[in-house]
Design an enzyme around this catalytic site. Structure first.
Site, PDB file in Angstrom:
ATOM      1  N   GLU A   1       6.548  -4.918   5.854  1.00  0.00           N
ATOM      2  CA  GLU A   1       5.214  -4.317   5.970  1.00  0.00           C
ATOM      3  C   GLU A   1       4.500  -4.799   7.227  1.00  0.00           C
ATOM      4  O   GLU A   1       3.891  -4.019   7.964  1.00  0.00           O
ATOM      5  CB  GLU A   1       4.334  -4.650   4.763  1.00  0.00           C
ATOM      6  CG  GLU A   1       4.892  -4.232   3.432  1.00  0.00           C
ATOM      7  CD  GLU A   1       5.661  -5.347   2.735  1.00  0.00           C
ATOM      8  OE1 GLU A   1       6.600  -5.923   3.330  1.00  0.00           O
ATOM      9  OE2 GLU A   1       5.335  -5.639   1.574  1.00  0.00           O
TER      10      GLU A   1
ATOM     11  N   CYS B   1       3.386  -8.603  -1.175  1.00  0.00           N
ATOM     12  CA  CYS B   1       2.874  -9.934  -1.494  1.00  0.00           C
ATOM     13  C   CYS B   1       1.412 -10.014  -1.042  1.00  0.00           C
ATOM     14  O   CYS B   1       0.876  -9.075  -0.440  1.00  0.00           O
ATOM     15  CB  CYS B   1       3.714 -10.996  -0.780  1.00  0.00           C
ATOM     16  SG  CYS B   1       3.523 -10.989   1.021  1.00  0.00           S
TER      17      CYS B   1
END
EC number: 3.5.4.33
Length: 160
Positions: free
Chosen positions: A66, A94
């Protein structure tokens, strides 16, 4: 919100196509010995950034798929705000990645497998539900969930 396979057909086809591109990035990451997570960023129906995990290769704990895709998209657009962009990622982000998604002002987040241990969107700290979160994308979990989870299971089974 869970991805709904009864959504309209064009949206379903586009979502599946974008997640397949993220899965390809995840497979490539796994082939490099990285945890198989992949991400793509889409703007106006076109992929503008793609990445797979690279923390080991780059010796950088922030080199999650990401994060790398967000950095790439910001460079492509010449702007740190990705206002009209959607992120497809194979694993629930996360806390670090959820924060970066928020700061980048990503419009929609689609993720594959839930992460009960390290996820921070629908599990764990639930970052976007925090009153201190300045921007929360629309979130759709469970897109290509079984394929994404199978990649992770196979990767970790080979290391146990």
């Amino acid at each position: 919100m869970r991805w709904n396979d009864t959504d309209n057909a064009p949206q379903r086809r586009a979502g599946a196509s974008m997640m397949e591109a993220a899965l390809a990035e995840a497979r490539a990451a796994g082939d490099r010995g990285e945890i198989p997570v992949g991400a793509v960023i889409v703007r106006r129906g076109e992929i503008i950034a793609r990445a797979g995990n690279r923390p080991r290769e780059l010796k950088d704990p922030s080199a999650h798929a990401e994060m790398l895709a967000i950095r790439q998209a910001a460079q492509v657009l010449g702007n740190e705000r990705l206002l009209d962009c959607d992120l497809y990622v194979t694993l629930e982000p996360c806390a670090m990645c959820a924060a970066a998604i928020s700061f980048a002002r990503i419009r929609r987040l689609y993720y594959g497998a839930a992460d009960s241990k390290g996820g921070a969107v629908d599990n764990g700290v639930r970052f976007y539900a925090s009153p201190t979160c300045h921007h929360a994308p629309e979130v759709y979990g469970g897109l290509a969930e079984s394929e994404a989870a199978a990649l992770l299971r196979a990767f970790f089974a080979g290391r146990r």
